[in-house]
Design a protein around this motif. Structure first.
Motif, PDB file in Angstrom:
ATOM      1  N   CYS A 259       0.829  -1.386   0.017  1.00 30.30           N
ATOM      2  CA  CYS A 259      -0.135   0.010  -0.009  1.00 30.30           C
ATOM      3  C   CYS A 259       0.758   1.143  -0.018  1.00 30.30           C
ATOM      4  O   CYS A 259       0.672   2.047  -0.780  1.00 30.30           O
ATOM      5  CB  CYS A 259      -0.887   0.016   1.217  1.00 30.30           C
ATOM      6  SG  CYS A 259      -1.895   1.309   1.196  1.00 30.30           S
ATOM      7  N   ALA A 260       1.983   1.271   0.817  1.00 32.35           N
ATOM      8  CA  ALA A 260       2.688   2.574   0.786  1.00 32.35           C
ATOM      9  C   ALA A 260       3.567   2.394  -0.476  1.00 32.35           C
ATOM     10  O   ALA A 260       3.553   3.627  -0.931  1.00 32.35           O
ATOM     11  CB  ALA A 260       3.825   2.239   1.868  1.00 32.35           C
ATOM     12  N   VAL A 261       4.092   1.739  -1.230  1.00 30.57           N
ATOM     13  CA  VAL A 261       4.565   1.808  -2.507  1.00 30.57           C
ATOM     14  C   VAL A 261       3.317   2.286  -3.470  1.00 30.57           C
ATOM     15  O   VAL A 261       3.521   3.364  -4.109  1.00 30.57           O
ATOM     16  CB  VAL A 261       4.921   0.413  -3.086  1.00 30.57           C
ATOM     17  CG1 VAL A 261       5.456   0.573  -4.477  1.00 30.57           C
ATOM     18  CG2 VAL A 261       6.363   0.051  -2.276  1.00 30.57           C
ATOM     19  N   SER A 262       2.060   1.640  -3.318  1.00 29.30           N
ATOM     20  CA  SER A 262       1.236   2.576  -4.366  1.00 29.30           C
ATOM     21  C   SER A 262       0.583   3.794  -3.896  1.00 29.30           C
ATOM     22  O   SER A 262       0.536   4.621  -4.996  1.00 29.30           O
ATOM     23  CB  SER A 262      -0.066   1.346  -4.056  1.00 29.30           C
ATOM     24  OG  SER A 262       0.195   0.109  -4.388  1.00 29.30           O
ATOM     25  N   ILE A 263       0.924   4.200  -2.779  1.00 31.57           N
ATOM     26  CA  ILE A 263       0.587   5.547  -2.409  1.00 31.57           C
ATOM     27  C   ILE A 263       1.390   6.475  -2.944  1.00 31.57           C
ATOM     28  O   ILE A 263       1.382   7.460  -3.961  1.00 31.57           O
ATOM     29  CB  ILE A 263       0.540   5.712  -1.076  1.00 31.57           C
ATOM     30  CG1 ILE A 263      -0.720   5.276  -0.301  1.00 31.57           C
ATOM     31  CG2 ILE A 263       0.632   7.360  -0.578  1.00 31.57           C
ATOM     32  CD1 ILE A 263      -0.772   5.088   1.194  1.00 31.57           C
ATOM     33  N   GLN A 264       2.887   6.272  -2.838  1.00 32.15           N
ATOM     34  CA  GLN A 264       3.975   6.935  -3.440  1.00 32.15           C
ATOM     35  C   GLN A 264       3.885   6.898  -4.923  1.00 32.15           C
ATOM     36  O   GLN A 264       4.025   8.149  -5.731  1.00 32.15           O
ATOM     37  CB  GLN A 264       5.245   6.524  -2.981  1.00 32.15           C
ATOM     38  CG  GLN A 264       5.518   6.636  -1.432  1.00 32.15           C
ATOM     39  CD  GLN A 264       5.463   7.803  -0.901  1.00 32.15           C
ATOM     40  OE1 GLN A 264       5.156   8.752  -1.660  1.00 32.15           O
ATOM     41  NE2 GLN A 264       6.494   8.161   0.153  1.00 32.15           N
ATOM     42  N   GLN A 265       3.483   5.947  -5.646  1.00 32.50           N
ATOM     43  CA  GLN A 265       3.590   5.797  -7.130  1.00 32.50           C
ATOM     44  C   GLN A 265       2.220   6.696  -7.657  1.00 32.50           C
ATOM     45  O   GLN A 265       2.535   7.497  -8.398  1.00 32.50           O
ATOM     46  CB  GLN A 265       3.392   4.340  -7.583  1.00 32.50           C
ATOM     47  CG  GLN A 265       4.662   3.705  -7.376  1.00 32.50           C
ATOM     48  CD  GLN A 265       4.555   2.229  -7.836  1.00 32.50           C
ATOM     49  OE1 GLN A 265       3.530   1.493  -7.654  1.00 32.50           O
ATOM     50  NE2 GLN A 265       5.853   1.463  -7.911  1.00 32.50           N
ATOM     51  N   ALA A 266       1.248   6.482  -6.925  1.00 30.17           N
ATOM     52  CA  ALA A 266      -0.001   7.364  -7.319  1.00 30.17           C
ATOM     53  C   ALA A 266       0.296   8.895  -7.114  1.00 30.17           C
ATOM     54  O   ALA A 266      -0.252   9.463  -8.054  1.00 30.17           O
ATOM     55  CB  ALA A 266      -1.325   6.653  -6.527  1.00 30.17           C
ATOM     56  N   LEU A 267       1.023   9.157  -6.107  1.00 27.19           N
ATOM     57  CA  LEU A 267       1.122  10.486  -5.771  1.00 27.19           C
ATOM     58  C   LEU A 267       2.294  11.121  -6.888  1.00 27.19           C
ATOM     59  O   LEU A 267       2.147  12.133  -7.264  1.00 27.19           O
ATOM     60  CB  LEU A 267       1.563  10.778  -4.440  1.00 27.19           C
ATOM     61  CG  LEU A 267       0.658  10.638  -3.300  1.00 27.19           C
ATOM     62  CD1 LEU A 267       1.097  11.073  -1.954  1.00 27.19           C
ATOM     63  CD2 LEU A 267      -0.648  11.389  -3.593  1.00 27.19           C
TER      64      LEU A 267
ATOM     65  N   PRO B 146       9.330   4.917  -8.896  1.00 23.40           N
ATOM     66  CA  PRO B 146       8.151   5.784  -8.326  1.00 23.40           C
ATOM     67  C   PRO B 146       7.349   6.029  -9.493  1.00 23.40           C
ATOM     68  O   PRO B 146       6.094   6.506  -9.397  1.00 23.40           O
ATOM     69  CB  PRO B 146       8.614   7.061  -7.957  1.00 23.40           C
ATOM     70  CG  PRO B 146      10.359   6.838  -8.433  1.00 23.40           C
ATOM     71  CD  PRO B 146      10.542   5.544  -8.613  1.00 23.40           C
ATOM     72  N   ASN B 147       7.474   5.391 -10.710  1.00 23.49           N
ATOM     73  CA  ASN B 147       7.041   5.954 -11.929  1.00 23.49           C
ATOM     74  C   ASN B 147       5.956   4.615 -12.599  1.00 23.49           C
ATOM     75  O   ASN B 147       5.273   4.676 -13.392  1.00 23.49           O
ATOM     76  CB  ASN B 147       7.770   6.235 -13.068  1.00 23.49           C
ATOM     77  CG  ASN B 147       8.437   7.609 -12.861  1.00 23.49           C
ATOM     78  OD1 ASN B 147       7.728   8.631 -12.386  1.00 23.49           O
ATOM     79  ND2 ASN B 147       9.792   7.724 -12.904  1.00 23.49           N
ATOM     80  N   ALA B 148       6.157   3.616 -11.619  1.00 25.32           N
ATOM     81  CA  ALA B 148       5.520   2.557 -11.967  1.00 25.32           C
ATOM     82  C   ALA B 148       4.019   2.475 -11.320  1.00 25.32           C
ATOM     83  O   ALA B 148       3.788   3.445 -10.482  1.00 25.32           O
ATOM     84  CB  ALA B 148       6.276   1.214 -11.546  1.00 25.32           C
ATOM     85  N   THR B 149       3.315   1.399 -11.756  1.00 26.04           N
ATOM     86  CA  THR B 149       1.874   1.422 -11.235  1.00 26.04           C
ATOM     87  C   THR B 149       1.889   0.085 -10.409  1.00 26.04           C
ATOM     88  O   THR B 149       2.100  -1.128 -11.042  1.00 26.04           O
ATOM     89  CB  THR B 149       0.832   1.443 -12.182  1.00 26.04           C
ATOM     90  OG1 THR B 149       0.967   2.820 -12.981  1.00 26.04           O
ATOM     91  CG2 THR B 149      -0.701   1.276 -11.617  1.00 26.04           C
TER      92      THR B 149
END
Length: 314
Positions: free
Chosen positions: A78-86, A179-182
């Motif tokens: 979830c933390a990785v997903s948040i950073q990538q979405a932001l 950071p640019n992945a989804t």
């Protein structure tokens, strides 16, 4: 007089995610209204991803978020997903308005009271968040050890750190990710943590995270427009989106080019939504100073009275 013993506090083992915005005070000083609008949009993304990641928000205050997970794997994913979405959400903003999050994750035993979690486990997660670089994630050795051979991420050893109010040094690791992945999250409803922390749950199909970032980017590209067709295009693509009500209000305005009152109402609403759950008196004082006759004046005054009379008055 007999002594009345307090009931024992509930305790549980959880993965704790602590996050806050880097440079929030500076951003507020530079452009208060833009900062509050961006924070509100970012929080929509963060809250949705925590729910999709089977997490539960345990506390918010201003620019910070505290969440708990029954699974260490879910917390880190979830933390990785948040950073990538932001990262995607920030890409459409001017550099001076971009809002970067720092995240710390710990696994530990916590106390539960009034729906919130407390204890050293929470404090360590908060200290890790302060160590993390903007847009980054730091975890404890316990989290790293749980995830060995279970996730594809690398972990950079940042050594032992002395952190405030924790007697022992904490071994800190930086999560290495693109950071640019989804990222992908399990497609489930959020569930409350149960019997301890689990390592993984692969029973549900994955769903791509970051759809909220796409909608946010679309809205930010049209929100200052005077062209009704752009709001109609937004509603066609996101008929039940987070900004659908605002788009409809813009279309209903007799003259979109003369929309100062609508925009003022929107800014005030964003301001109020960003502070209404905080425990900081200064935020409600700032609202009343800016909107002395605002729509939420009575609520702000009530919150100030409550905070002034409470044990945590500040």
């Amino acid at each position: 007089m007999p002594t009345v013993e307090a009931p024992p506090l509930e305790r549980k083992l959880v993965a704790i995610l602590a996050a806050d915005v880097e440079g929030y005070s500076r951003l507020m000083h530079d452009d208060e209204e833009q900062t509050l609008a961006t924070l509100s949009a970012h929080r929509n993304i963060i809250d949705a991803l925590i729910a999709a990641g089977r997490g539960e928000i345990s506390g918010t205050a201003g620019d910070s978020v505290l969440a708990e997970f029954a699974s260490v794997v879910d917390a880190v994913q979830c933390a990785v997903s948040i950073q990538q979405a932001l990262t995607k959400a920030n890409a459409v903003l001017p550099a001076k308005n971009r809002m970067l999050l720092r995240i710390g994750i710990n696994v530990g035993d916590v106390m539960v009271k009034d729906g919130g979690i407390f204890g050293d486990g929470v404090n360590v997660a908060a200290r890790l968040e302060a160590i993390a670089e903007p847009g980054g994630i730091c975890v404890t050795r316990g989290v790293r050890d749980h995830l060995r051979d279970r996730m594809d991420y690398e972990f950079e050893d940042l050594g032992e750190h002395r952190v405030k109010n924790i007697s022992r040094p904490v071994r800190v690791f930086r999560v290495c990710f693109d950071p640019n992945a989804t990222a992908e999250l399990p497609q489930t409803e959020p569930v409350a943590p149960t019997e301890g922390v689990h390592l993984a749950n692969d029973q549900n199909p994955p769903v791509a995270a970051g759809a909220d970032a796409v909608e946010l980017a679309f809205w930010q590209s049209v929100q200052a427009s005077n062209d009704p067709s752009e709001y109609q295009a937004y509603l066609a693509q996101f008929p039940e989106g987070d900004f659908a009500a605002l788009a409809q209000a813009r279309l209903a305005t007799p003259s979109i080019s003369d929309q100062s009152s609508t925009e003022d109402r929107t800014v005030e609403l964003e301001f109020w939504n960003s502070i209404k759950d905080t425990e900081l008196r200064v935020m409600f004082e700032a609202y009343l100073e800016k909107y002395p006759d605002g729509e939420f004046r009575s609520l702000a005054e009530i919150r100030l009275e409550t905070l002034a009379s409470g044990p945590a008055a500040r």
